[in-house]
Design a protein around this motif. Structure first.
Motif, PDB file in Angstrom:
ATOM      1  N   THR A  54      13.911 -33.982  40.766  1.00 52.80           N
ATOM      2  CA  THR A  54      12.873 -33.173  41.404  1.00 52.80           C
ATOM      3  C   THR A  54      13.151 -31.689  41.210  1.00 52.80           C
ATOM      4  O   THR A  54      12.253 -30.915  40.871  1.00 52.80           O
ATOM      5  CB  THR A  54      12.820 -33.487  42.913  1.00 52.80           C
ATOM      6  N   GLU A  55      14.408 -31.302  41.430  1.00 51.74           N
ATOM      7  CA  GLU A  55      14.730 -29.887  41.272  1.00 51.74           C
ATOM      8  C   GLU A  55      14.531 -29.454  39.820  1.00 51.74           C
ATOM      9  O   GLU A  55      14.043 -28.363  39.544  1.00 51.74           O
ATOM     10  CB  GLU A  55      16.168 -29.593  41.726  1.00 51.74           C
ATOM     11  N   LEU A  56      14.887 -30.347  38.905  1.00 48.62           N
ATOM     12  CA  LEU A  56      14.704 -30.000  37.495  1.00 48.62           C
ATOM     13  C   LEU A  56      13.214 -29.856  37.182  1.00 48.62           C
ATOM     14  O   LEU A  56      12.796 -28.921  36.493  1.00 48.62           O
ATOM     15  CB  LEU A  56      15.357 -31.055  36.593  1.00 48.62           C
ATOM     16  N   ASN A  57      12.420 -30.766  37.723  1.00 48.82           N
ATOM     17  CA  ASN A  57      10.978 -30.643  37.514  1.00 48.82           C
ATOM     18  C   ASN A  57      10.445 -29.327  38.039  1.00 48.82           C
ATOM     19  O   ASN A  57       9.591 -28.688  37.417  1.00 48.82           O
ATOM     20  CB  ASN A  57      10.230 -31.791  38.195  1.00 48.82           C
ATOM     21  N   ASN A  58      10.945 -28.926  39.194  1.00 49.69           N
ATOM     22  CA  ASN A  58      10.519 -27.633  39.736  1.00 49.69           C
ATOM     23  C   ASN A  58      10.904 -26.502  38.798  1.00 49.69           C
ATOM     24  O   ASN A  58      10.136 -25.565  38.580  1.00 49.69           O
ATOM     25  CB  ASN A  58      11.158 -27.384  41.100  1.00 49.69           C
ATOM     26  N   ILE A  59      12.102 -26.606  38.239  1.00 45.22           N
ATOM     27  CA  ILE A  59      12.553 -25.575  37.297  1.00 45.22           C
ATOM     28  C   ILE A  59      11.634 -25.565  36.081  1.00 45.22           C
ATOM     29  O   ILE A  59      11.170 -24.515  35.632  1.00 45.22           O
ATOM     30  CB  ILE A  59      14.013 -25.838  36.854  1.00 45.22           C
ATOM     31  N   LEU A  60      11.335 -26.761  35.594  1.00 49.31           N
ATOM     32  CA  LEU A  60      10.505 -26.830  34.395  1.00 49.31           C
ATOM     33  C   LEU A  60       9.122 -26.255  34.650  1.00 49.31           C
ATOM     34  O   LEU A  60       8.570 -25.533  33.819  1.00 49.31           O
ATOM     35  CB  LEU A  60      10.395 -28.279  33.905  1.00 49.31           C
ATOM     36  N   SER A  61       8.546 -26.543  35.818  1.00 51.29           N
ATOM     37  CA  SER A  61       7.205 -25.995  36.000  1.00 51.29           C
ATOM     38  C   SER A  61       7.251 -24.489  36.184  1.00 51.29           C
ATOM     39  O   SER A  61       6.361 -23.776  35.710  1.00 51.29           O
ATOM     40  CB  SER A  61       6.395 -26.691  37.097  1.00 51.29           C
ATOM     41  N   GLU A  62       8.288 -23.994  36.826  1.00 49.28           N
ATOM     42  CA  GLU A  62       8.436 -22.545  36.949  1.00 49.28           C
ATOM     43  C   GLU A  62       8.585 -21.925  35.552  1.00 49.28           C
ATOM     44  O   GLU A  62       7.957 -20.916  35.215  1.00 49.28           O
ATOM     45  CB  GLU A  62       9.676 -22.266  37.806  1.00 49.28           C
ATOM     46  N   PHE A  63       9.421 -22.560  34.755  1.00 52.63           N
ATOM     47  CA  PHE A  63       9.667 -22.101  33.382  1.00 52.63           C
ATOM     48  C   PHE A  63       8.355 -22.089  32.579  1.00 52.63           C
ATOM     49  O   PHE A  63       8.023 -21.094  31.928  1.00 52.63           O
ATOM     50  CB  PHE A  63      10.693 -23.050  32.745  1.00 52.63           C
ATOM     51  N   GLU A  64       7.608 -23.167  32.686  1.00 50.42           N
ATOM     52  CA  GLU A  64       6.347 -23.240  31.936  1.00 50.42           C
ATOM     53  C   GLU A  64       5.385 -22.134  32.341  1.00 50.42           C
ATOM     54  O   GLU A  64       4.719 -21.521  31.505  1.00 50.42           O
ATOM     55  CB  GLU A  64       5.684 -24.607  32.160  1.00 50.42           C
ATOM     56  N   ARG A  65       5.314 -21.903  33.647  1.00 50.95           N
ATOM     57  CA  ARG A  65       4.400 -20.857  34.119  1.00 50.95           C
ATOM     58  C   ARG A  65       4.755 -19.498  33.530  1.00 50.95           C
ATOM     59  O   ARG A  65       3.902 -18.653  33.319  1.00 50.95           O
ATOM     60  CB  ARG A  65       4.470 -20.767  35.644  1.00 50.95           C
ATOM     61  N   ILE A  66       6.043 -19.273  33.310  1.00 48.23           N
ATOM     62  CA  ILE A  66       6.449 -17.971  32.771  1.00 48.23           C
ATOM     63  C   ILE A  66       6.251 -17.925  31.259  1.00 48.23           C
ATOM     64  O   ILE A  66       5.665 -16.982  30.730  1.00 48.23           O
ATOM     65  CB  ILE A  66       7.926 -17.668  33.118  1.00 48.23           C
ATOM     66  N   VAL A  67       6.712 -18.977  30.577  1.00 47.90           N
ATOM     67  CA  VAL A  67       6.673 -18.886  29.112  1.00 47.90           C
ATOM     68  C   VAL A  67       5.245 -18.916  28.583  1.00 47.90           C
ATOM     69  O   VAL A  67       4.969 -18.406  27.498  1.00 47.90           O
ATOM     70  CB  VAL A  67       7.520 -19.988  28.426  1.00 47.90           C
ATOM     71  N   LEU A  68       4.328 -19.480  29.367  1.00 45.79           N
ATOM     72  CA  LEU A  68       2.933 -19.522  28.919  1.00 45.79           C
ATOM     73  C   LEU A  68       2.292 -18.141  28.872  1.00 45.79           C
ATOM     74  O   LEU A  68       1.282 -17.952  28.213  1.00 45.79           O
ATOM     75  CB  LEU A  68       2.110 -20.442  29.820  1.00 45.79           C
ATOM     76  N   VAL A  69       2.833 -17.185  29.620  1.00 45.30           N
ATOM     77  CA  VAL A  69       2.274 -15.838  29.546  1.00 45.30           C
ATOM     78  C   VAL A  69       3.092 -14.921  28.653  1.00 45.30           C
ATOM     79  O   VAL A  69       2.739 -13.759  28.488  1.00 45.30           O
ATOM     80  CB  VAL A  69       2.119 -15.158  30.915  1.00 45.30           C
ATOM     81  N   HIS A  70       4.176 -15.435  28.113  1.00 43.92           N
ATOM     82  CA  HIS A  70       4.978 -14.573  27.247  1.00 43.92           C
ATOM     83  C   HIS A  70       5.277 -15.249  25.918  1.00 43.92           C
ATOM     84  O   HIS A  70       6.439 -15.464  25.571  1.00 43.92           O
ATOM     85  CB  HIS A  70       6.276 -14.170  27.963  1.00 43.92           C
ATOM     86  N   PRO A  71       4.220 -15.559  25.187  1.00 46.57           N
ATOM     87  CA  PRO A  71       4.441 -16.251  23.916  1.00 46.57           C
ATOM     88  C   PRO A  71       5.184 -15.378  22.919  1.00 46.57           C
ATOM     89  O   PRO A  71       5.775 -15.884  21.972  1.00 46.57           O
ATOM     90  CB  PRO A  71       3.030 -16.566  23.422  1.00 46.57           C
ATOM     91  N   ASP A  72       5.170 -14.066  23.161  1.00 49.52           N
ATOM     92  CA  ASP A  72       5.855 -13.153  22.254  1.00 49.52           C
ATOM     93  C   ASP A  72       7.365 -13.127  22.480  1.00 49.52           C
ATOM     94  O   ASP A  72       8.097 -12.484  21.742  1.00 49.52           O
ATOM     95  CB  ASP A  72       5.264 -11.739  22.408  1.00 49.52           C
ATOM     96  N   VAL A  73       7.817 -13.817  23.508  1.00 49.89           N
ATOM     97  CA  VAL A  73       9.252 -13.888  23.763  1.00 49.89           C
ATOM     98  C   VAL A  73       9.727 -15.296  23.393  1.00 49.89           C
ATOM     99  O   VAL A  73       9.056 -16.275  23.690  1.00 49.89           O
ATOM    100  CB  VAL A  73       9.554 -13.619  25.256  1.00 49.89           C
ATOM    101  N   ALA A  74      10.886 -15.359  22.720  1.00 47.86           N
ATOM    102  CA  ALA A  74      11.444 -16.672  22.373  1.00 47.86           C
ATOM    103  C   ALA A  74      12.288 -17.182  23.531  1.00 47.86           C
ATOM    104  O   ALA A  74      13.019 -16.408  24.160  1.00 47.86           O
ATOM    105  CB  ALA A  74      12.290 -16.556  21.115  1.00 47.86           C
ATOM    106  N   PHE A  75      12.151 -18.464  23.841  1.00 53.98           N
ATOM    107  CA  PHE A  75      12.926 -19.048  24.937  1.00 53.98           C
ATOM    108  C   PHE A  75      13.630 -20.322  24.484  1.00 53.98           C
ATOM    109  O   PHE A  75      13.104 -21.057  23.651  1.00 53.98           O
ATOM    110  CB  PHE A  75      12.002 -19.467  26.094  1.00 53.98           C
ATOM    111  N   THR A  76      14.788 -20.564  25.066  1.00 54.03           N
ATOM    112  CA  THR A  76      15.345 -21.913  24.970  1.00 54.03           C
ATOM    113  C   THR A  76      15.719 -22.347  26.376  1.00 54.03           C
ATOM    114  O   THR A  76      15.976 -21.513  27.248  1.00 54.03           O
ATOM    115  CB  THR A  76      16.617 -21.986  24.103  1.00 54.03           C
ATOM    116  N   LEU A  77      15.703 -23.644  26.582  1.00 55.48           N
ATOM    117  CA  LEU A  77      16.136 -24.179  27.870  1.00 55.48           C
ATOM    118  C   LEU A  77      17.010 -25.403  27.614  1.00 55.48           C
ATOM    119  O   LEU A  77      16.603 -26.329  26.911  1.00 55.48           O
ATOM    120  CB  LEU A  77      14.923 -24.569  28.717  1.00 55.48           C
ATOM    121  N   HIS A  78      18.214 -25.350  28.164  1.00 50.70           N
ATOM    122  CA  HIS A  78      19.116 -26.495  28.069  1.00 50.70           C
ATOM    123  C   HIS A  78      19.402 -27.013  29.463  1.00 50.70           C
ATOM    124  O   HIS A  78      19.598 -26.229  30.392  1.00 50.70           O
ATOM    125  CB  HIS A  78      20.457 -26.086  27.443  1.00 50.70           C
TER     126      HIS A  78
END
Ligand code: ADP
Ligand code: MG
Length: 626
Positions: A167-191
């Motif tokens: 559950t906590e990971l899912n929360n992290i992922l949705s938070e992450f998605e919300r951010i990366v979707l507005v910053h396509p010009d920034v490269a991200f990795t998530l491990h």
């Protein structure tokens, strides 16, 4: 008497403030990644261990911090982003009140390594529960590297309260998605635990959406674009064919920030009116840009509900932008209008097997050989290619047509396009089941394609949609239970915990009485979490968390009229518990279902106005065999 008032030490004050800003590992991710973006990073690497319980590390190549800034950054109200109160109303940077780092440092063990480009050596700081434990020069690359270890190590109550890792990971992922979707010009990795979950090179918005949600979505989305003096809207919406029952990806952003907006969501839903089968959702990724002074984000960093000054005109602009795109990309079925000739039959409730000849997805590919006026012929063709999927879509069309044909349409209530006033419509379409039902004793009830019950009535052959019939029955039953407070609660063995957003939890309290009278047993665990100790009898086997979320989501969309909200709650319950298509029914079950249906006041329509039954008249059957 001696004085008793004391100033709280900073560490305690910070811990209290942290409760608000840092609720879970996902909040840390959000704050740190937003800081990295604000620092101009073009690359951000996020490394999670144990869903953030053990460690959250964010490494960026942004501008970094000087030694003094590095130290200052952990002070409460330390920010480089606002200089005066008026800046608070300018939502250009992500974080804007200098509380995140102080809060994080109050409830975790933090290691910071950072260097600016004009320094040779960087700074390393260790801080634990607000205490600086070490500060030293370090050689590191330009940018900032935060490691947040053992979150809530000093707040056992909070740490205990963390959800299972998934559950906590899912929360992290949705938070992450919300951010990366507005910053396509920034490269991200998530491990996570050394497993790479995302590797998102810099690109455009469409690429970013595809990177996150998979290649398939690329064909399903079309761009929207409009610019007015009030708002600039861009982004993508899904073609109707990409609609799904659950889990559509729905994102609104304003000025590069994720937001929830039930009202604008309705504009999207309205734009798809008649294009979607009821209950199906489309994905959308809608980016708005407005003058920051025309929105109120309540200056709370965790806030996702945003108030717009020009809500109504923006609603209109959004609606027409989507409609225009759907039109331009030819997603509006011309057949929608071609079939206007059909409602006559529908009003008599006889147009049935014509559905069976429906072309496959009528909203997208139009079967040009389909002749809507060729119904008489199709009656003789009962077992022609039946395909449950297009069938559903046809129903949506018919839903529209029924309404179009109905004289009572103007009486339809409010904002729900699928809510004609069924009771009134029924007047026109009453079917003669009353005193002559089941007169033909030799006729067995027959279940057709796991969807319809066929039974003989005096005037012809009656077809009953099994699921809709059951929805109607359950709806009436639950309504009665509510009014008589007679529901039975089924205690659950292992109560699940459900968490609401702040607006949801306010709403939940306001409808608690209804939920209880339906048979739900919810206990507030403090804050916005509740445990579900009991569910209404008959809902066993359903996921209680999902059910309650669904009930609340739908009811919230109905606005604040208590009666409407109650109806919506009951309808969601009925839909969740009703038999589904494809469910085989025994003879007794069919008889019981039909019997009960006809004890009801309004057996012809579901509470949301969909046809439950129809009769193929003897006359028409005769004609088929001419
Ligand atoms: P805010 O973001 O609201 O200013 P924070 O507590 O999140 O408050 O951060 C405090 C300050 O620390 C920021 O204003 C910024 O100057 C600095 N800072 C934080 N993270 C970074 C980073 N990754 N790179 C450079 N500076 C940073
Ligand atoms: Mg910040």
């Amino acid at each position: 008497m001696s004085d008793i008032i004391r100033l709280l030490p900073d560490s305690v004050a910070n811990q209290i403030a942290a409760g608000e800003v840092i609720q879970r590992p996902a909040s840390v991710v959000k704050e740190l990644v937003e800081n990295s973006i604000d620092a101009g990073a073009t690359e951000v690497h996020l490394l999670i261990t144990d869903a953030g319980r053990t460690c959250i590390q964010v490494v960026d190549n942004g501008k970094g911090m000087s030694e003094t800034d590095a130290r200052l950054s952990f002070e409460r109200h330390a920010t480089s982003k606002i200089k005066s109160a008026t800046d608070l109303f300018d939502l250009h940077t992500m974080g804007f009140r200098g509380e995140a780092l102080a809060s994080i440092a109050a409830v975790a063990q933090v290691e910071l390594k950072t260097r600016t480009s004009d320094e040779e050596l960087g700074t390393r700081i260790l801080i634990s529960g607000s205490n600086i434990e070490l500060q030293e020069p370090v050689s590191c690359s330009v940018g900032t590297n935060f490691s947040i270890k053992n979150l809530f190590f000093n707040v056992p109550a909070r740490r205990k309260f963390l959800k299972p890792n998934q559950t906590e990971l899912n929360n992290i992922l949705s938070e992450f998605e919300r951010i990366v979707l507005v910053h396509p010009d920034v490269a991200f990795t998530l491990h996570n635990n050394d497993v790479e979950l995302f590797n998102l090179p810099a690109g455009g918005i469409r690429q970013r959406i595809v990177q996150i949600f998979g290649k398939k979505i690329n064909q399903q989305i079309i761009p929207i674009e409009v610019e007015t003096s009030l708002v600039k809207i861009s982004g993508f919406v899904a073609k109707p064919e990409g609609a799904r029952k659950k889990g559509a990806h729905q994102y609104f952003f304003v000025n590069n920030r994720f937001m929830k907006h039930a009202y604008f969501h309705h504009a999207v839903v309205d734009a798809y009116e008649r294009l979607l089968p009821p209950g199906e959702q489309v994905s959308y990724f809608i980016y708005m840009t407005v003058d920051p002074s025309t929105i109120d984000v309540n200056i709370h960093p965790t806030k996702t509900e945003i108030k717009f000054e020009n809500e109504t005109p923006i609603w209109q602009i959004l609606l027409s932008a989507i409609k225009e795109s759907l039109g331009k990309f030819n997603e509006v079925p011309s057949i929608d209008f071609d079939t206007i000739g059909m409602p006559l039959d529908l009003q008599e409730g006889t147009a049935f097997s014509s559905n069976d000849d429906s072309p496959s997805p009528p909203f997208v590919e139009i079967n040009h050989s389909y002749n809507p006026f060729d119904k008489a012929a199709s009656y003789g063709n009962g077992n022609s290619s039946y395909n449950p999927k297009p069938k559903v879509e046809w129903e949506a069309l018919y839903g529209g047509l029924e309404r179009a044909g109905s004289k009572t349409e103007s009486a339809a209530i409010g904002d729900d396009p699928f809510s004609p006033t069924p009771e009134q419509e029924q007047e026109e379409q009453k079917i003669d089941y009353n005193d002559n039902l089941f007169n033909d004793k030799s006729f067995k009830q027959y279940q057709y394609k796991g969807k319809y019950l066929l039974t003989s009535v005096k005037s012809g052959l009656m077809l009953i949609d099994q699921r809709r019939a059951h929805v109607r029955i359950l709806y009436d039953r639950y309504m009665k239970q509510i009014s008589q407070s007679k529901s039975v609660t089924q205690k659950v063995l292992f109560p699940e915990v459900i968490e609401f957003s702040s607006s949801e939890s306010v709403f939940v309290e306001s409808v608690m009485e209804n939920l209880v009278s339906l048979g739900f047993d919810l206990t507030n665990l403090g804050g916005r979490s509740y445990s579900i100790n009991g569910i209404p009898e008959g809902c066993e086997g359903l996921s209680s968390v999902k059910l309650v979320h669904e009930i609340i989501d739908t009811a919230m969309q109905r606005g604040s009229v208590p009666d409407e909200v109650k109806k919506s709650i009951v309808l969601t319950m009925a839909k969740a518990s009703a038999i589904v298509y494809g469910q085989a029914l025994s003879e007794e079950e069919m008889v019981a279902l039909v019997d009960e249906l006809f004890t009801l006041e309004s057996p012809n329509y579901t509470p949301d106005g969909k046809l439950i039954l129809s009769v193929i008249k003897d006359n028409d059957i005769e004609k088929m065999f001419h």
